[in-house]
Motif scaffolding. Structure first.
Motif, PDB file in Angstrom:
ATOM      1  N   GLU A   1     -26.882  59.731 -14.253  1.00 45.46           N
ATOM      2  CA  GLU A   1     -27.151  60.785 -13.298  1.00 45.46           C
ATOM      3  C   GLU A   1     -25.895  61.294 -12.627  1.00 45.46           C
ATOM      4  OE1 GLU A   1     -26.320  57.918 -10.660  1.00 45.46           O
ATOM      5  OE2 GLU A   1     -26.885  59.760  -9.696  1.00 45.46           O
ATOM      6  N   SER A   2     -24.803  60.567 -12.749  1.00 47.94           N
ATOM      7  CA  SER A   2     -23.539  61.093 -12.248  1.00 47.94           C
ATOM      8  C   SER A   2     -22.712  61.503 -13.457  1.00 47.94           C
ATOM      9  CB  SER A   2     -22.803  60.041 -11.428  1.00 47.94           C
ATOM     10  OG  SER A   2     -22.485  58.940 -12.232  1.00 47.94           O
TER      11      SER A   2
ATOM     12  N   GLU B   1     -26.743  71.299 -11.447  1.00 47.63           N
ATOM     13  CA  GLU B   1     -25.980  70.387 -10.602  1.00 47.63           C
ATOM     14  C   GLU B   1     -26.156  68.934 -10.975  1.00 47.63           C
ATOM     15  OE1 GLU B   1     -25.831  70.971  -6.485  1.00 47.63           O
ATOM     16  OE2 GLU B   1     -25.605  73.128  -6.654  1.00 47.63           O
ATOM     17  N   ARG B   2     -27.242  68.599 -11.640  1.00 53.09           N
ATOM     18  CA  ARG B   2     -27.466  67.210 -12.030  1.00 53.09           C
ATOM     19  C   ARG B   2     -28.022  67.167 -13.447  1.00 53.09           C
ATOM     20  NH1 ARG B   2     -25.050  66.425  -8.116  1.00 53.09           N
ATOM     21  NH2 ARG B   2     -25.501  65.217  -6.275  1.00 53.09           N
TER      22      ARG B   2
ATOM     23  N   TYR C   1     -29.692  64.161 -15.871  1.00 51.09           N
ATOM     24  CA  TYR C   1     -30.183  62.793 -15.981  1.00 51.09           C
ATOM     25  C   TYR C   1     -30.481  62.587 -17.457  1.00 51.09           C
ATOM     26  CZ  TYR C   1     -30.851  63.739 -11.034  1.00 51.09           C
ATOM     27  OH  TYR C   1     -30.662  64.103  -9.723  1.00 51.09           O
TER      28      TYR C   1
ATOM     29  N   ARG D   1     -32.902  57.856  -5.095  1.00 50.70           N
ATOM     30  CA  ARG D   1     -31.653  58.321  -5.712  1.00 50.70           C
ATOM     31  C   ARG D   1     -31.259  57.321  -6.771  1.00 50.70           C
ATOM     32  NH1 ARG D   1     -33.540  61.911  -3.787  1.00 50.70           N
ATOM     33  NH2 ARG D   1     -32.789  63.330  -2.231  1.00 50.70           N
ATOM     34  N   PRO D   2     -31.110  57.684  -8.030  1.00 54.13           N
ATOM     35  CA  PRO D   2     -31.394  59.021  -8.534  1.00 54.13           C
ATOM     36  C   PRO D   2     -32.899  59.304  -8.475  1.00 54.13           C
ATOM     37  CG  PRO D   2     -30.997  57.533 -10.366  1.00 54.13           C
ATOM     38  CD  PRO D   2     -30.709  56.760  -9.104  1.00 54.13           C
TER      39      PRO D   2
END
Length: 161
Positions: free
Chosen positions: A4-5, A18-19, A21, A54-55
């Motif tokens: 997720e990062s 922006e994300r 996963y 989170r995530p």
């Protein structure tokens, strides 16, 4: 394994995402500026979509087929997916439909291309929520302002306003 990062310098395939996963079967792309919290994702697959965590997207908690099925119910286009396992990608709709939501936005599905002044491309997508209350800070897209301002598509009965 969920990623997720990501490297902030990594070039993204879709502007505004922006994300991401992902696992080895599927990547779920999230564009928060389009999300109005309609809730189709977490109602459809609460073990994967957990807005308070989170995530918040746990791609290992269900099959890629089920995740893709629920992502396609997102009315705003804030969620999309890419199959990484040779599974089917999101289909392109044959027709365009507009669903005027009571007291809310216009949900548009189809092959949609929005342009601005001078033909500048604003967005191409298969699912969008367009503002009709006039108060969105993200026009032409809905940002949920209709709830804040009490937008109504029908008149309230006399004496109840």
């Amino acid at each position: 394994m969920t990623d997720e990062s990501y490297d902030e310098n990594e070039e993204r395939k879709r502007p505004g995402v922006e994300r991401v996963y992902r696992n080895t079967q599927i990547a779920v792309l999230w564009e928060p500026k389009l999300c109005i919290h309609a809730g189709n994702c977490f109602r459809g697959l609460p073990e994967v979509f957990k807005p308070q965590s989170r995530p918040w997207v746990l791609v290992d908690a269900a099959s890629a087929d089920k995740i893709a099925e629920v992502v396609m119910t997102c009315p705003t286009g804030a969620l999309h997916f890419e199959r990484l396992d040779d599974g089917p990608q999101e289909p392109q709709p044959d027709e365009t439909t507009i669903d005027a939501r009571p007291n809310g936005p216009l949900y548009v599905r189809g092959r949609v291309r929005i342009t601005g002044p001078g033909g500048r491309l604003i967005r191409e997508d298969t699912r969008l929520a367009l503002c009709r209350c006039g108060h969105s800070e993200n026009k032409p897209f809905c940002d949920g302002s209709h709830r804040r301002v009490g937008f109504r598509t029908t008149k309230l009965p006399e004496g109840s306003g």
